[in-house]
Write a protein that holds these residues in place. Structure first.
Motif, PDB file in Angstrom:
ATOM      1  N   THR A   4      41.752  51.410  35.746  1.00  0.00           N
ATOM      2  CA  THR A   4      42.481  51.825  36.937  1.00  0.00           C
ATOM      3  C   THR A   4      41.568  51.839  38.152  1.00  0.00           C
ATOM      4  OG1 THR A   4      43.947  53.191  35.586  1.00  0.00           O
ATOM      5  CG2 THR A   4      43.890  53.658  37.940  1.00  0.00           C
ATOM      6  N   VAL A   5      40.378  52.352  37.987  1.00  0.00           N
ATOM      7  CA  VAL A   5      39.411  52.394  39.086  1.00  0.00           C
ATOM      8  C   VAL A   5      39.054  50.974  39.520  1.00  0.00           C
ATOM      9  CG1 VAL A   5      37.054  53.057  39.739  1.00  0.00           C
ATOM     10  CG2 VAL A   5      38.479  54.626  38.413  1.00  0.00           C
ATOM     11  N   VAL A   6      38.808  50.118  38.572  1.00  0.00           N
ATOM     12  CA  VAL A   6      38.459  48.728  38.878  1.00  0.00           C
ATOM     13  C   VAL A   6      39.618  48.041  39.584  1.00  0.00           C
ATOM     14  CG1 VAL A   6      37.922  46.474  37.861  1.00  0.00           C
ATOM     15  CG2 VAL A   6      36.758  48.530  37.045  1.00  0.00           C
ATOM     16  N   GLU A   7      40.817  48.227  39.101  1.00  0.00           N
ATOM     17  CA  GLU A   7      41.995  47.610  39.726  1.00  0.00           C
ATOM     18  C   GLU A   7      42.210  48.148  41.140  1.00  0.00           C
ATOM     19  OE1 GLU A   7      45.015  45.162  40.553  1.00  0.00           O
ATOM     20  OE2 GLU A   7      43.628  45.019  38.859  1.00  0.00           O
ATOM     21  N   ASN A   8      42.053  49.442  41.333  1.00  0.00           N
ATOM     22  CA  ASN A   8      42.179  50.016  42.675  1.00  0.00           C
ATOM     23  C   ASN A   8      41.134  49.439  43.619  1.00  0.00           C
ATOM     24  OD1 ASN A   8      44.346  51.574  41.962  1.00  0.00           O
ATOM     25  ND2 ASN A   8      43.148  53.424  41.632  1.00  0.00           N
ATOM     26  N   TYR A   9      39.926  49.286  43.140  1.00  0.00           N
ATOM     27  CA  TYR A   9      38.878  48.693  43.968  1.00  0.00           C
ATOM     28  C   TYR A   9      39.227  47.255  44.328  1.00  0.00           C
ATOM     29  CZ  TYR A   9      34.563  46.678  45.591  1.00  0.00           C
ATOM     30  OH  TYR A   9      33.647  46.008  46.349  1.00  0.00           O
ATOM     31  N   ARG A  10      39.697  46.485  43.379  1.00  0.00           N
ATOM     32  CA  ARG A  10      40.075  45.094  43.645  1.00  0.00           C
ATOM     33  C   ARG A  10      41.182  45.012  44.689  1.00  0.00           C
ATOM     34  NH1 ARG A  10      40.003  43.003  37.462  1.00  0.00           N
ATOM     35  NH2 ARG A  10      37.764  42.735  37.319  1.00  0.00           N
ATOM     36  N   GLN A  11      42.171  45.880  44.568  1.00  0.00           N
ATOM     37  CA  GLN A  11      43.251  45.883  45.554  1.00  0.00           C
ATOM     38  C   GLN A  11      42.727  46.270  46.929  1.00  0.00           C
ATOM     39  OE1 GLN A  11      46.328  48.403  43.955  1.00  0.00           O
ATOM     40  NE2 GLN A  11      47.376  46.673  43.020  1.00  0.00           N
ATOM     41  N   TRP A  12      41.877  47.279  46.993  1.00  0.00           N
ATOM     42  CA  TRP A  12      41.312  47.693  48.266  1.00  0.00           C
ATOM     43  C   TRP A  12      40.469  46.569  48.875  1.00  0.00           C
ATOM     44  CZ3 TRP A  12      36.134  48.224  49.626  1.00  0.00           C
ATOM     45  CH2 TRP A  12      35.914  48.748  50.895  1.00  0.00           C
ATOM     46  N   ARG A  13      39.659  45.909  48.044  1.00  0.00           N
ATOM     47  CA  ARG A  13      38.807  44.809  48.515  1.00  0.00           C
ATOM     48  C   ARG A  13      39.665  43.663  49.044  1.00  0.00           C
ATOM     49  NH1 ARG A  13      34.645  45.141  50.907  1.00  0.00           N
ATOM     50  NH2 ARG A  13      35.338  43.382  52.071  1.00  0.00           N
ATOM     51  N   ASN A  14      40.732  43.348  48.345  1.00  0.00           N
ATOM     52  CA  ASN A  14      41.642  42.296  48.782  1.00  0.00           C
ATOM     53  C   ASN A  14      42.286  42.686  50.116  1.00  0.00           C
ATOM     54  OD1 ASN A  14      43.477  40.233  49.104  1.00  0.00           O
ATOM     55  ND2 ASN A  14      44.352  40.422  47.066  1.00  0.00           N
ATOM     56  N   TYR A  15      42.692  43.936  50.236  1.00  0.00           N
ATOM     57  CA  TYR A  15      43.266  44.441  51.487  1.00  0.00           C
ATOM     58  C   TYR A  15      42.270  44.277  52.632  1.00  0.00           C
ATOM     59  CZ  TYR A  15      44.706  47.837  55.005  1.00  0.00           C
ATOM     60  OH  TYR A  15      45.038  48.432  56.193  1.00  0.00           O
TER      61      TYR A  15
END
Length: 51
Positions: A4-15
């Motif tokens: 979940t943390v990794v996925e949240n980071y990926r989404q934030w980075r993409n944003y």
């Protein structure tokens, strides 16, 4: 939990990457794409959620 943390980071980075890239464009370039500066954050949110 780590996934979940990794996925949240990926989404934030993409944003952030999307916001940064669109913000670098001129108003003319954005207009040619049919985007106003006020639309950038919404477009970035949608892009981050789609990946």
């Amino acid at each position: 939990m780590i996934n979940t943390v990794v996925e949240n980071y990926r989404q934030w980075r993409n944003y952030r990457d999307t916001v940064d890239e669109l913000a670098r464009l001129s108003n003319r370039d954005l207009g040619e794409l049919g985007i106003s500066r006020g639309d950038i954050t919404e477009i970035a949110r949608e892009a981050a959620a789609a990946k």
